[in-house]
Scaffold this active site. Structure first.
Site, PDB file in Angstrom:
ATOM      1  N   ASP A 161       0.867  -1.179   0.000  1.00 21.31           N
ATOM      2  CA  ASP A 161       0.000   0.000   0.000  1.00 21.31           C
ATOM      3  C   ASP A 161       0.903   1.228   0.000  1.00 21.31           C
ATOM      4  OD1 ASP A 161      -1.844  -2.018   0.442  1.00 21.31           O
ATOM      5  OD2 ASP A 161      -2.895  -0.976   2.053  1.00 21.31           O
ATOM      6  N   LYS A 173      -7.028   3.232  -2.647  1.00 20.17           N
ATOM      7  CA  LYS A 173      -7.316   3.183  -1.213  1.00 20.17           C
ATOM      8  C   LYS A 173      -7.546   4.603  -0.698  1.00 20.17           C
ATOM      9  CE  LYS A 173      -4.962   1.943   3.151  1.00 20.17           C
ATOM     10  NZ  LYS A 173      -3.764   1.289   3.730  1.00 20.17           N
ATOM     11  N   LYS A 226     -10.233   0.071  -1.596  1.00 19.13           N
ATOM     12  CA  LYS A 226     -10.015  -0.208  -0.176  1.00 19.13           C
ATOM     13  C   LYS A 226     -10.390   1.014   0.647  1.00 19.13           C
ATOM     14  CE  LYS A 226      -6.436  -1.467   3.211  1.00 19.13           C
ATOM     15  NZ  LYS A 226      -5.050  -1.951   3.401  1.00 19.13           N
TER      16      LYS A 226
END
EC number: 4.1.2.4
Length: 228
Positions: A91, A157, A186
């Site tokens: 991430d 995300k 996400k």
């Protein structure tokens, strides 16, 4: 609405004060509840990878975290190092200054370099870009999502959890509408219970980043927040 919520959760501990004991507990909990991954800082990737080597739970780590202000070269080094240490998912934080300065060419190039890292890895690796939506306009969020889709990233995300705000249903919905069905979304930041998580799922998230994963799934099991 039927979802397997536990399998959508990245069970997370990213505080600077995290201890070895907490990592052991995090990994044991992730196995027990069937979470998608554990998300840990890079220094704990080797330990998490060893603890979960016989498990279906993935090891996720963060890159350029939490500010996104590292150079691309530094982020790419971090990414390659994390994969070698055992990470399955990365991430990484977008350079928010580049977004605010309208330097989308730099952002696109960085995305493409991460995709290249994924393509040359010796195992399957998932790349998620963290937008830190609390600092961005809807138009900036949309543009980033369009670039992520064009570049071939796996997920967009919402947040690091260290900004001024976390995930919102409106941002998740905008991200899902922009990337379509084939890129993951996400939701992360401020998701603390079953109702929070289901609100994000209904808005379009298919992964939830949370340090409250157990509370989320045990509330469901106990029948709390009925109607979901």
């Amino acid at each position: 609405m039927t979802v397997h919520l536990a399998s959508m959760i990245d069970h997370t501990v990213l505080k600077s004060s995290t201890t070895v004991e907490q990592i052991h507990r995090l990994c044991a909990e992730a196995e027990e509840f069937g979470f998608a991954s554990v998300c840990v800082n890079p220094c704990y990737v080797p330990l998490a990878a060893d603890l979960l080597k016989d498990s279906k739970v993935k090891v996720c780590t963060v890159i350029g975290f939490p500010l996104g202000a590292n150079t691309t070269a530094t982020k790419i080094f971090e990414a390659k190092d994390a994969i070698q240490l055992g990470a399955d998912e990365l991430d990484y934080v977008v350079n928010i200054s580049d977004v605010l300065n309208n330097r989308f060419d730099r952002i696109k190039k960085e995305m493409e370099e991460f995709v290249q890292v994924r393509s040359t890895a010796s195992k399957p690796v998932m790349i998620k870009i963290i937008l830190e939506t609390c600092y961005l306009t809807d138009e900036q969020i949309k543009r980033l999502c369009e670039l992520a889709k064009e570049s071939g990233l796996d997920f967009v995300k919402t947040s690091t959890g260290f900004g001024t705000g976390g995930a919102t249903a409106a941002h998740v919905q905008l991200m899902r509408e922009t990337v379509g069905p084939n890129v993951g979304v996400k939701a992360s930041g401020g998701i603390r219970n079953y109702q929070d998580a289901m609100t994000m799922v209904e808005a379009g998230a298919n992964r939830i980043g949370a340090s409250s994963g157990i509370a989320i799934v045990t509330q469901k099991a106990s029948g709390e927040n009925k109607g979901y």
